[in-house]
Design an enzyme around this catalytic site. Structure first.
Site, PDB file in Angstrom:
ATOM      1  N   ASP A  53       0.828  -1.211   0.000  1.00  0.00           N
ATOM      2  CA  ASP A  53       0.000   0.000   0.000  1.00  0.00           C
ATOM      3  C   ASP A  53       0.861   1.260   0.000  1.00  0.00           C
ATOM      4  OD1 ASP A  53      -2.415  -1.199  -0.102  1.00  0.00           O
ATOM      5  OD2 ASP A  53      -2.818  -1.124   2.055  1.00  0.00           O
ATOM      6  N   LYS A  75      -3.027   4.253  -3.551  1.00  0.00           N
ATOM      7  CA  LYS A  75      -3.516   5.420  -4.286  1.00  0.00           C
ATOM      8  C   LYS A  75      -2.300   6.173  -4.810  1.00  0.00           C
ATOM      9  CE  LYS A  75      -6.995   8.932  -3.622  1.00  0.00           C
ATOM     10  NZ  LYS A  75      -8.080   9.341  -2.764  1.00  0.00           N
ATOM     11  N   MET A 189      -7.338   9.334   9.648  1.00  0.00           N
ATOM     12  CA  MET A 189      -7.924   9.915   8.426  1.00  0.00           C
ATOM     13  C   MET A 189      -8.861  11.089   8.758  1.00  0.00           C
ATOM     14  SD  MET A 189      -8.741   6.335   6.463  1.00  0.00           S
ATOM     15  CE  MET A 189      -9.137   5.396   7.927  1.00  0.00           C
TER      16      MET A 189
HETATM   17  C1  SAM Z   1      -6.135   3.664   5.776  1.00  0.00           C
HETATM   18  S1  SAM Z   1      -5.616   4.113   7.369  1.00  0.00           S
HETATM   19  C2  SAM Z   1      -4.529   2.776   7.705  1.00  0.00           C
HETATM   20  C3  SAM Z   1      -4.246   2.616   9.169  1.00  0.00           C
HETATM   21  C4  SAM Z   1      -3.232   1.531   9.441  1.00  0.00           C
HETATM   22  N1  SAM Z   1      -3.766   0.234   9.098  1.00  0.00           N
HETATM   23  C5  SAM Z   1      -2.767   1.529  10.884  1.00  0.00           C
HETATM   24  O1  SAM Z   1      -3.056   0.560  11.608  1.00  0.00           O
HETATM   25  O2  SAM Z   1      -2.082   2.464  11.294  1.00  0.00           O
HETATM   26  C6  SAM Z   1      -4.517   5.428   7.002  1.00  0.00           C
HETATM   27  C7  SAM Z   1      -4.424   6.420   8.149  1.00  0.00           C
HETATM   28  O3  SAM Z   1      -3.576   5.921   9.170  1.00  0.00           O
HETATM   29  C8  SAM Z   1      -2.928   7.008   9.789  1.00  0.00           C
HETATM   30  N2  SAM Z   1      -1.471   6.844   9.620  1.00  0.00           N
HETATM   31  C9  SAM Z   1      -0.848   5.833   9.033  1.00  0.00           C
HETATM   32  N3  SAM Z   1       0.494   5.988   9.113  1.00  0.00           N
HETATM   33  C10 SAM Z   1       0.702   7.134   9.786  1.00  0.00           C
HETATM   34  C11 SAM Z   1       1.856   7.838  10.214  1.00  0.00           C
HETATM   35  N4  SAM Z   1       3.101   7.396   9.992  1.00  0.00           N
HETATM   36  N5  SAM Z   1       1.693   8.993  10.906  1.00  0.00           N
HETATM   37  C12 SAM Z   1       0.464   9.462  11.182  1.00  0.00           C
HETATM   38  N6  SAM Z   1      -0.664   8.838  10.803  1.00  0.00           N
HETATM   39  C13 SAM Z   1      -0.548   7.691  10.120  1.00  0.00           C
HETATM   40  C14 SAM Z   1      -3.432   8.286   9.127  1.00  0.00           C
HETATM   41  O4  SAM Z   1      -4.557   8.719   9.858  1.00  0.00           O
HETATM   42  C15 SAM Z   1      -3.829   7.760   7.770  1.00  0.00           C
HETATM   43  O5  SAM Z   1      -4.739   8.622   7.139  1.00  0.00           O
END
Ligand code: SAM
Length: 269
Positions: A53, A75, A189
């Site tokens: 991803d 994306k 998100m």
């Molecule tokens: C589709 S969700 C996936 C979440 C992921 N499966 C998890 O457990 O962290 C994507 C969201 O995760 C958060 N996210 C993922 N990586 C991040 C990071 N390094 N720093 C801050 N937010 C993060 C943000 O809110 C982003 O929009």
């Protein structure tokens, strides 16, 4: 090249075999490769195909077998994401070709990551699979920014929620009910909708001085942390220009960061 030749010998016995024709749904954590699990590193060293991803860090992909087939399934540049059905079809097709298929997702595959849907599709197709948990951004990303999800003195619960739903849509949350819980919220998100969400929480009774932290690119060298309040969130965000991916923490847990940062700066262990 044997599948696991780049994986330290002493650690190999601690991880399960990655069988040809199977799919592993693996969490890559929030970004810092140091937060990968042993099972994830083993899977990267053994996989024939890696379907990844957008939020998977390039340094993590760099741990894949040099001859592994890397396929992007996220994306790209504002274009629509591939349909979930196309991704699961691809995983199934690769597994049926006898490959070891690594489905690599940011954070934890079962936290706002559609890992559940993919696992169900694999079950339906009769493909053997394994789920390897990862450090989710909402907990590990905040911890590394010195915001604990819970402490005994501040909260007895914490809510993990997504803030991506459109206002008034069926998926949108009852923000007033969440405000009445008076427990911290950790939002995925949510940055684009934060001004609206903050307004809805305050309309539901939340104090405008409630502390808010926005942690962007948590655990990565580009990490940014913005501290504000519910009442000030919209203006602070507009001024700071914070971008996704970001985690938003709202509530008493945010205040602990200042204390912990002061101690760290003072060189305390
Ligand atoms: C589709 S969700 C996936 C979440 C992921 N499966 C998890 O457990 O962290 C994507 C969201 O995760 C958060 N996210 C993922 N990586 C991040 C990071 N390094 N720093 C801050 N937010 C993060 C943000 O809110 C982003 O929009």
């Amino acid at each position: 090249m044997t599948p696991s030749s780049s994986f330290p010998v002493a650690l190999r016995s601690l991880t399960p075999d990655f069988a040809p024709g199977s799919v592993w749904l693996v969490g890559a954590g929030p970004g810092d490769p140091g937060l990968l699990t042993l099972h994830a590193i083993n899977a990267l060293a053994a996989a024939d195909a890696v379907v990844y991803d957008a939020l998977v860090d390039k340094r993590v992909l760099g741990l894949a077998r040099p001859d592994a087939q890397l396929e992007f399934a996220g994306k790209r540049g504002g274009k629509p994401s591939p349909q979930q059905a196309d991704i699961t079809r691809r995983l199934i097709a690769l597994a049926r070709e006898g490959r070891r298929v690594l489905r690599l997702k940011g954070g934890d595959p079962f936290v706002f990551g559609r890992g559940g849907e993919e696992a169900l599709a694999l079950v339906e197709a009769g493909i053997p699979f394994r789920v390897i948990p990862g450090v989710t951004a909402g907990l590990g990303g905040l911890a590394s920014a010195l915001i604990p999800a819970t402490t005994r003195g501040t909260n007895q619960a914490v809510v993990l929620a997504t803030g991506h739903a459109a206002a008034g849509s069926e998926e949108d949350l009852d923000w007033s009910a969440l405000a009445r819980l008076r427990q911290p919220l950790i939002l995925y998100m949510a940055v684009a909708n934060l001004p609206r969400i903050a307004g809805a929480l305050m309309a539901g009774g939340a104090d405008p001085t409630t502390q808010v932290a926005i942690v962007a690119s948590a655990t990565l060298p580009s990490e940014q942390i913005l501290e504000t309040t519910l009442g000030g969130a919209a203006a602070a965000l507009a001024e700071a220009g914070i971008e996704a991916p970001s985690i938003v923490a709202i509530g008493s847990i945010v205040g602990l960061r200042a204390q912990l940062t002061a101690r760290t700066a003072a060189g305390a262990p």
